[in-house]
Design an enzyme around this catalytic site. Structure first.
Site, PDB file in Angstrom:
ATOM      1  N   HIS A 101      -2.289   7.329  -4.988  1.00 59.91           N
ATOM      2  CA  HIS A 101      -2.433   6.083  -3.756  1.00 59.91           C
ATOM      3  C   HIS A 101      -2.663   4.935  -4.744  1.00 59.91           C
ATOM      4  O   HIS A 101      -3.184   4.896  -5.737  1.00 59.91           O
ATOM      5  CB  HIS A 101      -3.625   6.392  -3.099  1.00 59.91           C
ATOM      6  CG  HIS A 101      -4.384   4.990  -2.485  1.00 59.91           C
ATOM      7  ND1 HIS A 101      -5.491   4.419  -2.899  1.00 59.91           N
ATOM      8  CD2 HIS A 101      -3.766   4.066  -1.226  1.00 59.91           C
ATOM      9  CE1 HIS A 101      -5.580   3.312  -2.149  1.00 59.91           C
ATOM     10  NE2 HIS A 101      -4.835   3.358  -1.215  1.00 59.91           N
ATOM     11  N   SER A 126       0.727  -1.159  -0.155  1.00 57.69           N
ATOM     12  CA  SER A 126      -0.035  -0.100  -0.016  1.00 57.69           C
ATOM     13  C   SER A 126       0.920   1.297  -0.129  1.00 57.69           C
ATOM     14  O   SER A 126       1.934   1.316   0.886  1.00 57.69           O
ATOM     15  CB  SER A 126      -0.832   0.028   1.212  1.00 57.69           C
ATOM     16  OG  SER A 126      -1.520   1.192   1.034  1.00 57.69           O
ATOM     17  N   GLY A 182      -2.375  -3.473  14.064  1.00 56.84           N
ATOM     18  CA  GLY A 182      -1.286  -3.426  13.252  1.00 56.84           C
ATOM     19  C   GLY A 182      -0.404  -2.302  13.747  1.00 56.84           C
ATOM     20  O   GLY A 182      -0.464  -1.533  14.641  1.00 56.84           O
TER      21      GLY A 182
END
Length: 304
Positions: free
Chosen positions: A110, A96, A263
């Site tokens: 993105h 990502s 995370g």
């Protein structure tokens, strides 16, 4: 490895090489020498490799993250659309990234590609892939939007005529800020829950999307990175970045999934720009470049 069972080692090798390739391409455009790299472990299982570039020549804030995490129970964000998977253990692996250039004429971009596997003893594993890429300009250039969407269409074409229009619309719908009643940017591709093609074809699509992103973005960045700008453009960019932050913290599935699974917070939130501004009840001056940006670019539109 059968066409319907995911080869996680092959996916991991590709994702790590994709992270390397994208970072190399961005460094070549920026002129910086390196991303800061953090290799991290997650207490509940797995870990990742985060790379961040701050205050580069061109890139004000950029993050390219690889992660491979696993756990004993899928979080609510992952089972909201799949209640039948609640209680399964999971693996999630992906790359990502978000790039925020300093120049207001250079758009934010993105991209994300990922694979999930949900497992339960005595039952076949359930897997799916997802991802996409999207562009968030602050000042609109028709040729940039057309080139971006042409790449998205070219990426999808070998996989079927309906793939681009379907995933383009999904992107438009996903990156829409309902509380603002406006899109975050000019879209691109978004897909999730994809497994019906079998693993081999899905993996080829992930590869095409990952490479398509950087092949589309680098020429746009090169074209806009040195355009002269002033305080007015910078202020508008910082204001519009606020929409980016609002979306990521309120709506984005990946952000919510990462936070719900414990995370690494710094890696999850590295998508946020380091400078951003809000203004109360702001409206651009009528007939200004900024007003036309809302009217001509921040709309659902067919670019190609």
């Amino acid at each position: 490895m059968s066409a319907n069972q995911p080869d996680l080692m092959a996916v991991k090798a590709f994702l790590l090489s994709l992270q390397d390739h994208i970072c190399q391409q961005l460094l070549a455009e920026d002129g910086a020498t390196a991303f800061r790299e953090d290799t991290w472990q997650r207490a509940e299982g797995g870990g990742g490799r985060s790379r961040v570039l701050e205050n580069g020549t061109i890139i004000e804030k950029g993050g390219v993250n690889f992660s491979h995490v696993y756990g004993s129970k899928l979080p609510p964000s992952a089972t909201a659309h799949r209640p039948e998977l609640a209680g399964r253990s999971f693996q999630a692996m992906g790359v990502s990234l978000v790039i925020h250039p300093r120049n207001p004429y250079a758009p934010t971009s993105h991209a994300n590609i990922r694979i999930f596997i949900a497992e339960k003893e005595g039952e076949a594993p359930v897997w799916w892939v997802g991802g996409g890429f999207d562009l968030t300009p602050y000042y609109g250039f028709v040729e940039d939007c057309q080139a971006w969407h042409q790449m998205a269409k070219d990426v999808c074409q070998p996989f079927g005529d309906e793939v681009y229009p379907t995933y383009k619309k999904w992107c438009d719908d996903y990156f829409y800020l309902k509380h603002r009643q406006e899109p975050r940017g000019i879209g691109g591709l978004f897909f999730d829950d994809l497994n019906q093609w079998g693993f081999d074809k899905c993996f080829e699509f992930l590869k095409a999307v990952g490479m398509g992103y950087i092949n589309a973005y680098r020429p746009i960045l090169a074209k806009r990175k040195n355009m002269p700008y002033g305080e007015r453009e910078r202020n508008f960019q910082l204001y519009r970045r606020g929409r980016y932050v609002e979306f990521n913290l309120v709506h984005d599935r990946g952000t919510i999934f990462g936070l719900q699974t414990g995370g690494r917070t710094e890696s999850i939130l590295m998508s946020l720009p380091n400078l951003v501004a809000w203004q109360y009840d702001y409206h651009p001056e009528p007939n200004s470049v900024e007003a036309r940006f809302y009217q001509e670019f921040l709309i659902a539109k067919e670019w190609v």
